[in-house]
Write a protein that holds these residues in place. Structure first.
Motif, PDB file in Angstrom:
ATOM      1  N   LYS A 184       0.820  -1.214   0.000  1.00  0.00           N
ATOM      2  CA  LYS A 184       0.000   0.000   0.000  1.00  0.00           C
ATOM      3  C   LYS A 184       0.856   1.268   0.000  1.00  0.00           C
ATOM      4  O   LYS A 184       0.409   2.313  -0.445  1.00  0.00           O
ATOM      5  N   ALA A 185       2.101   1.183   0.521  1.00  0.00           N
ATOM      6  CA  ALA A 185       2.967   2.367   0.574  1.00  0.00           C
ATOM      7  C   ALA A 185       3.314   2.871  -0.829  1.00  0.00           C
ATOM      8  O   ALA A 185       3.443   4.078  -1.050  1.00  0.00           O
ATOM      9  N   PHE A 186       3.468   1.932  -1.753  1.00  0.00           N
ATOM     10  CA  PHE A 186       3.811   2.289  -3.145  1.00  0.00           C
ATOM     11  C   PHE A 186       3.660   1.018  -3.959  1.00  0.00           C
ATOM     12  O   PHE A 186       4.553   0.181  -3.987  1.00  0.00           O
ATOM     13  N   SER A 187       2.498   0.859  -4.574  1.00  0.00           N
ATOM     14  CA  SER A 187       2.196  -0.371  -5.294  1.00  0.00           C
ATOM     15  C   SER A 187       2.192  -0.118  -6.784  1.00  0.00           C
ATOM     16  O   SER A 187       1.245   0.451  -7.320  1.00  0.00           O
ATOM     17  N   VAL A 188       3.290  -0.475  -7.447  1.00  0.00           N
ATOM     18  CA  VAL A 188       3.323  -0.482  -8.911  1.00  0.00           C
ATOM     19  C   VAL A 188       4.075  -1.745  -9.316  1.00  0.00           C
ATOM     20  O   VAL A 188       4.820  -2.316  -8.517  1.00  0.00           O
ATOM     21  N   MET A 189       3.885  -2.181 -10.556  1.00  0.00           N
ATOM     22  CA  MET A 189       4.441  -3.476 -10.963  1.00  0.00           C
ATOM     23  C   MET A 189       5.963  -3.530 -10.843  1.00  0.00           C
ATOM     24  O   MET A 189       6.519  -4.538 -10.405  1.00  0.00           O
ATOM     25  N   ALA A 190       6.648  -2.431 -11.184  1.00  0.00           N
ATOM     26  CA  ALA A 190       8.120  -2.441 -11.107  1.00  0.00           C
ATOM     27  C   ALA A 190       8.584  -2.603  -9.659  1.00  0.00           C
ATOM     28  O   ALA A 190       9.607  -3.236  -9.386  1.00  0.00           O
ATOM     29  N   ASP A 210      -0.653  15.178  -5.752  1.00  0.00           N
ATOM     30  CA  ASP A 210       0.419  14.179  -5.788  1.00  0.00           C
ATOM     31  C   ASP A 210       0.968  13.887  -4.391  1.00  0.00           C
ATOM     32  O   ASP A 210       1.635  12.874  -4.195  1.00  0.00           O
ATOM     33  N   ASN A 211       0.698  14.742  -3.425  1.00  0.00           N
ATOM     34  CA  ASN A 211       1.103  14.500  -2.041  1.00  0.00           C
ATOM     35  C   ASN A 211       0.070  15.069  -1.068  1.00  0.00           C
ATOM     36  O   ASN A 211       0.183  16.212  -0.620  1.00  0.00           O
ATOM     37  N   PRO A 212      -0.945  14.275  -0.731  1.00  0.00           N
ATOM     38  CA  PRO A 212      -1.989  14.781   0.167  1.00  0.00           C
ATOM     39  C   PRO A 212      -1.594  14.774   1.646  1.00  0.00           C
ATOM     40  O   PRO A 212      -2.345  15.273   2.479  1.00  0.00           O
ATOM     41  N   ARG A 213      -0.402  14.270   1.971  1.00  0.00           N
ATOM     42  CA  ARG A 213      -0.076  14.066   3.385  1.00  0.00           C
ATOM     43  C   ARG A 213       0.013  15.366   4.203  1.00  0.00           C
ATOM     44  O   ARG A 213      -0.485  15.397   5.331  1.00  0.00           O
ATOM     45  N   PRO A 214       0.606  16.442   3.674  1.00  0.00           N
ATOM     46  CA  PRO A 214       0.621  17.665   4.492  1.00  0.00           C
ATOM     47  C   PRO A 214      -0.796  18.164   4.801  1.00  0.00           C
ATOM     48  O   PRO A 214      -1.082  18.562   5.937  1.00  0.00           O
ATOM     49  N   ALA A 215      -1.688  18.104   3.810  1.00  0.00           N
ATOM     50  CA  ALA A 215      -3.054  18.567   4.047  1.00  0.00           C
ATOM     51  C   ALA A 215      -3.820  17.608   4.966  1.00  0.00           C
ATOM     52  O   ALA A 215      -4.640  18.037   5.781  1.00  0.00           O
ATOM     53  N   LEU A 216      -3.533  16.321   4.850  1.00  0.00           N
ATOM     54  CA  LEU A 216      -4.244  15.315   5.648  1.00  0.00           C
ATOM     55  C   LEU A 216      -3.764  15.243   7.091  1.00  0.00           C
ATOM     56  O   LEU A 216      -4.554  15.110   8.012  1.00  0.00           O
ATOM     57  N   GLY A 258       8.654   8.789  -1.133  1.00  0.00           N
ATOM     58  CA  GLY A 258       8.474   7.477  -1.762  1.00  0.00           C
ATOM     59  C   GLY A 258       7.278   6.688  -1.262  1.00  0.00           C
ATOM     60  O   GLY A 258       6.742   5.839  -1.972  1.00  0.00           O
ATOM     61  N   ALA A 259       6.862   6.951  -0.024  1.00  0.00           N
ATOM     62  CA  ALA A 259       5.755   6.184   0.562  1.00  0.00           C
ATOM     63  C   ALA A 259       4.505   7.052   0.686  1.00  0.00           C
ATOM     64  O   ALA A 259       4.603   8.219   1.065  1.00  0.00           O
ATOM     65  N   TYR A 260       3.363   6.483   0.374  1.00  0.00           N
ATOM     66  CA  TYR A 260       2.066   7.148   0.574  1.00  0.00           C
ATOM     67  C   TYR A 260       1.983   8.487  -0.160  1.00  0.00           C
ATOM     68  O   TYR A 260       1.328   9.415   0.315  1.00  0.00           O
ATOM     69  N   ASN A 261       2.651   8.629  -1.295  1.00  0.00           N
ATOM     70  CA  ASN A 261       2.511   9.817  -2.139  1.00  0.00           C
ATOM     71  C   ASN A 261       1.865   9.380  -3.449  1.00  0.00           C
ATOM     72  O   ASN A 261       0.671   9.585  -3.643  1.00  0.00           O
ATOM     73  N   TYR A 262       2.627   8.708  -4.325  1.00  0.00           N
ATOM     74  CA  TYR A 262       1.986   8.171  -5.533  1.00  0.00           C
ATOM     75  C   TYR A 262       0.782   7.314  -5.134  1.00  0.00           C
ATOM     76  O   TYR A 262      -0.280   7.362  -5.765  1.00  0.00           O
ATOM     77  N   ALA A 263       0.955   6.547  -4.058  1.00  0.00           N
ATOM     78  CA  ALA A 263      -0.113   5.633  -3.619  1.00  0.00           C
ATOM     79  C   ALA A 263      -1.396   6.366  -3.253  1.00  0.00           C
ATOM     80  O   ALA A 263      -2.492   5.817  -3.366  1.00  0.00           O
ATOM     81  N   MET A 264      -1.268   7.595  -2.778  1.00  0.00           N
ATOM     82  CA  MET A 264      -2.440   8.361  -2.333  1.00  0.00           C
ATOM     83  C   MET A 264      -2.802   9.464  -3.326  1.00  0.00           C
ATOM     84  O   MET A 264      -3.674  10.284  -3.038  1.00  0.00           O
ATOM     85  N   ALA A 265      -2.141   9.506  -4.462  1.00  0.00           N
ATOM     86  CA  ALA A 265      -2.373  10.597  -5.407  1.00  0.00           C
ATOM     87  C   ALA A 265      -3.790  10.522  -5.986  1.00  0.00           C
ATOM     88  O   ALA A 265      -4.353   9.445  -6.130  1.00  0.00           O
ATOM     89  N   SER A 266      -4.325  11.666  -6.326  1.00  0.00           N
ATOM     90  CA  SER A 266      -5.676  11.719  -6.885  1.00  0.00           C
ATOM     91  C   SER A 266      -5.691  12.579  -8.141  1.00  0.00           C
ATOM     92  O   SER A 266      -4.687  13.211  -8.496  1.00  0.00           O
ATOM     93  N   ASN A 267      -6.836  12.591  -8.794  1.00  0.00           N
ATOM     94  CA  ASN A 267      -7.032  13.452  -9.958  1.00  0.00           C
ATOM     95  C   ASN A 267      -7.838  14.696  -9.592  1.00  0.00           C
ATOM     96  O   ASN A 267      -8.515  15.271 -10.434  1.00  0.00           O
ATOM     97  N   TYR A 268      -7.757  15.113  -8.340  1.00  0.00           N
ATOM     98  CA  TYR A 268      -8.498  16.296  -7.910  1.00  0.00           C
ATOM     99  C   TYR A 268      -8.215  17.456  -8.877  1.00  0.00           C
ATOM    100  O   TYR A 268      -7.073  17.640  -9.305  1.00  0.00           O
TER     101      TYR A 268
END
Ligand SMILES: *Cc1c(COP(=O)(O)O)cnc(C)c1O
Length: 442
Positions: free
Chosen positions: A66-72, A327-333, A388-398
């Motif tokens: 969940k921290a960063f899930s992509v095939m590579a 692309d990085n909701p963590r500061p706002a969250l 690297g963690a919880y950024n791409y994973a939490m990114a949105s199309n807002y």
């Protein structure tokens, strides 16, 4: 300036990661851009594996995808000998599409749907981490339909919770996750499962929190889990073979964050296991852990281009970049803090204190408040570290912004691992019903 992994400042005063000048990456791939230092990811994975090997215990290090899930990333986890945690059909699909060995996949989550369970059963994954009674009976029934016997861990809430710098130990935990140890739910779950013919209980799982900088909480959790294992052996005659201590190992985002070396977290856990279980004359169980953030967090850097500025005399100066909370909701969250530099002028002295704003339509879209920088100009590159963690994973199309590309860099080479979304992608799932089409241009 604190530089992680292979990051350094080159002769031109540019930030370089994995031997690649980030100004070149900006030209080739555009910004915003997620850059992953592949050598650092591999180093972190290896720190876990080596520390467990030193303990002599059997183990699995399951990367919490969940921290960063992509095939590579699944491919790297596989090569480094890690197992993989997934919590959704999407994460499971990503792992399977990457060719990750199903037997090393563990399925988490507090509300797995029948479709998700069937998908995982069909793939023959290694283990389900069962969260509640509804899931236990659903899993047994669905496994029976397929004539399978499934291995499970029970997620238990041991009554230890980490608040980063402190632990609270309480009898009763208010959590949506898992079976409570203190109120007897955990024992009842084992009792019920022992009667189910399509379930095999490997052991128990506990996860006490995130961004943890000390070892006391893990020791407390081991004490409780070991006592429970002994109780279950005595009262129900079942011996756990696996104890999973979860993730939550902290990383350094900003000055003042003081994570321990990975080997110290692991040694605290394995020492506590060996002493508790030996004292109880209990066969030493296999130990699993589930690091997410500490595998990929400090290996990630987000590169932005500086756009507009706004100075409010006597209040603050805003510098706007071409990304933000999408692309990085963590500061706002969570008011998470980050460090950043001007990546194309990294040798210049700081000259002003600024606030980095994103371009989303939210006043709260501020990535970094009160950051010291050289005097930034439009077109400069801003590198935000530890994304690297919880950024791409939490990114949105807002605001219908496109999610950035992700590149891996290593030994002077860059490889695209996720393409930047296109405008076509943005409308790709939209449908205009025929009755709404009439008045439109096409
Ligand atoms: C989130 C989570 C992890 C990973 O946590 P990190 O803080 O990223 O190490 C591991 N296990 C479980 C059950 C989780 O929910």
């Amino acid at each position: 300036m604190y530089l992680h992994g292979t990051s350094k400042i080159n002769a031109e005063g540019h930030l370089e990661i994995g031997g690649v000048d980030v100004a070149d990456l900006a030209k080739e791939y555009g910004t915003p851009l997620y850059i992953v230092d592949e050598a650092l990811v591999r180093q972190r994975a290896n720190e876990y594996v080596s520390a467990f090997e030193a303990s002599g215990l059997k183990f699995q290090v399951a990367y919490a995808s969940k921290a960063f899930s992509v095939m590579a990333m699944c491919a790297i986890a596989e090569q480094e000998g890690l197992s993989l945690d997934v919590v959704s059909d999407g994460e499971l699909y990503t792992a399977l599409q990457a060719g990750f060995p199903a037997g090393r996949i563990h399925f988490h989550g507090n509300n797995k749907t029948p479709d998700e369970i069937n998908m995982a059963l069909d793939a023959n994954i290694g283990c389900f981490v069962v969260d509640n009674f509804v899931e236990l009976h659903m899993l047994n029934a669905l496994a029976a339909d397929k004539g399978k016997k499934v291995k499970i861990l029970f997620r238990i809430t041991p009554g230890v919770e980490a608040h980063t710098h402190e632990y609270i130990s309480t009898g009763q935990q208010d959590s949506k996750f898992g079976f409570d140890l203190g109120n007897g739910a955990a024992k009842q779950a084992i009792e019920e499962a022992l009667k189910l013919s399509n379930i095999e209980i490997l052991g128990v799982h506990s996860h006490i929190g995130s961004q943890i900088f000390e070892v006391d909480g893990f020791r407390m959790a081991v004490d409780k889990v070991a006592a429970f294992a002994v109780q279950i052996r005595e009262e129900l005659g079942h011996t756990f073979q696996v104890i999973n201590l979860g993730g939550g190992f902290g990383i350094r985002y900003v000055e003042g964050d003081t994570p321990l070396p990975v080997a110290q977290y692991v040694a605290a856990i394995t020492d506590a296991i060996i002493s508790n279980f030996s004292a109880a004359n209990f066969p030493l169980p296999e130990i699993w852990v589930e690091p997410g953030r500490s595998i990929v967090g400090d290996a990630g850097t987000t590169l932005y281009t500086v756009g507009t500025m706004k100075e409010i005399p006597g209040v603050r100066k805003y510098i706007a970049v071409d990304g933000g909370m999408m692309d990085n909701p963590r500061p706002a969250l969570y008011q998470s803090r980050y460090e950043a530099i001007l990546a194309n002028r990294a040798n210049e002295a700081n000259a002003e204190t600024v606030t980095i704003a994103g371009k989303a339509c939210e006043s709260g879209d501020k990535l970094i408040i009160d950051l010291e920088l050289p005097k930034a100009e439009t077109g400069d590159l801003l590198a935000v570290f530890c994304t690297g963690a919880y950024n791409y994973a939490m990114a949105s199309n807002y605001n219908r912004f496109r999610r950035p590309a992700v590149v891996f860099v290593k030994d002077g080479q860059s490889d695209l691992v996720v393409q930047r979304e296109s405008l076509e992608n943005i409308v790709g799932n939209d449908v205009i019903p025929a009755r709404l089409r009439k008045s439109l241009a096409k």
